[in-house]
Design a protein around this motif. Structure first.
Motif, short mmCIF file in Angstrom:
data_model
loop_
_atom_site.label_atom_id
_atom_site.label_comp_id
_atom_site.label_asym_id
_atom_site.label_seq_id
_atom_site.Cartn_x
_atom_site.Cartn_y
_atom_site.Cartn_z
N ILE A 173 0.83 -1.20 0.00
CA ILE A 173 0.00 0.00 0.00
C ILE A 173 0.87 1.25 0.00
O ILE A 173 0.36 2.34 -0.21
N ILE A 174 2.16 1.07 0.21
CA ILE A 174 3.10 2.19 0.18
C ILE A 174 3.68 2.27 -1.23
O ILE A 174 4.18 1.26 -1.75
N PRO A 175 3.62 3.41 -1.87
CA PRO A 175 4.21 3.52 -3.20
C PRO A 175 5.71 3.16 -3.17
O PRO A 175 6.35 3.24 -2.14
N LEU A 176 6.22 2.76 -4.29
CA LEU A 176 7.62 2.38 -4.49
C LEU A 176 7.92 0.94 -4.09
O LEU A 176 9.05 0.50 -4.24
N PHE A 177 6.94 0.21 -3.57
CA PHE A 177 7.14 -1.19 -3.22
C PHE A 177 6.27 -2.05 -4.13
O PHE A 177 5.20 -1.63 -4.57
N ASP A 178 6.70 -3.29 -4.39
CA ASP A 178 5.96 -4.19 -5.27
C ASP A 178 5.09 -5.17 -4.49
O ASP A 178 4.25 -5.83 -5.06
N GLY A 179 5.29 -5.32 -3.22
CA GLY A 179 4.58 -6.31 -2.43
C GLY A 179 5.53 -7.43 -2.02
O GLY A 179 6.71 -7.43 -2.38
N TRP A 180 5.01 -8.38 -1.27
CA TRP A 180 5.84 -9.43 -0.73
C TRP A 180 5.19 -10.78 -0.93
O TRP A 180 3.98 -10.93 -0.79
N ASP A 181 6.01 -11.78 -1.24
CA ASP A 181 5.57 -13.17 -1.25
C ASP A 181 5.98 -13.79 0.07
O ASP A 181 7.15 -13.69 0.47
N ILE A 182 5.04 -14.42 0.73
CA ILE A 182 5.30 -15.04 2.02
C ILE A 182 5.10 -16.54 1.87
O ILE A 182 4.09 -17.00 1.34
N HIS A 183 6.07 -17.33 2.32
CA HIS A 183 6.05 -18.78 2.21
C HIS A 183 5.97 -19.39 3.62
O HIS A 183 6.73 -18.99 4.51
N ARG A 184 5.10 -20.35 3.79
CA ARG A 184 5.01 -21.10 5.04
C ARG A 184 4.83 -22.56 4.71
O ARG A 184 4.15 -22.92 3.74
N SER A 185 5.41 -23.42 5.53
CA SER A 185 5.31 -24.87 5.34
C SER A 185 4.81 -25.53 6.61
O SER A 185 5.05 -25.03 7.72
N ALA A 186 4.16 -26.65 6.44
CA ALA A 186 3.72 -27.47 7.57
C ALA A 186 3.91 -28.93 7.19
O ALA A 186 3.67 -29.32 6.05
#
Length: 111
Positions: A84-97
Motif C-alpha cells: 500500500i506504500i508507493p515504491l514497493f511491489d509487495g511481498w511473497d510469504i512462504h510457510r510450510s507445515a
C-alpha cells in the motif's frame, strides 16, 4: 500550523507503514494456517491438500500450495501481500507445515 504541515507527510508514511506491517503479519498468519490445513487434508485423503490450503486462506492473498508426500506430508503455501506504500511491489510469504502421512500405515484387514 506550518510545522504541522511540514510534519504531516512523515505521519502519513508512518501510518501507512504500520498498516503494511499488519497486512504482512496477517499474510504470514494466513499462509501458516493454510499450510496446516493443506497438510492435514492431504494426510487423510490423497489429492485434497491443495484445494484445502487454497480455501483456508483469504482469496485476495492469491494463495498457491504445493504438496510433497512420503512418510510425511509437507504442504508449502505462498501468499502475495500487495504493497500500500508507493515504491514497493509487495511481498511473497512462504510457510510450510509437515504432518505424518496417515495413509501409509493403513491396512485393510478385517478385525
Amino acid at each position: 500550523m506550518l510545522e504541522f504541515a511540514g510534519f504531516l507527510p512523515f505521519l502519513l508514511v508512518i501510518g501507512l507503514a504500520a498498516i503494511q506491517l499488519g497486512l504482512v503479519g496477517y499474510g504470514a498468519n494466513q499462509a501458516g494456517s493454510a499450510a496446516r490445513a493443506g497438510a492435514r487434508a492431504e494426510s487423510l485423503n490423497e489429492g485434497t491438500g491443495e484445494a484445502a490450503a487454497a480455501s483456508a486462506a483469504s482469496g485476495w492473498l492469491s494463495p498457491s500450495a504445493s504438496i510433497a508426500t512420503g512418510d510425511t506430508v509437507t504442504a508449502t503455501v505462498t501468499v502475495h501481500v500487495n504493497a500500500i506504500i508507493p515504491l514497493f511491489d509487495g511481498w511473497d510469504i512462504h510457510r510450510s507445515a509437515t504432518m505424518p502421512n496417515d495413509r501409509t500405515g493403513r491396512e485393510l484387514t478385517p478385525p
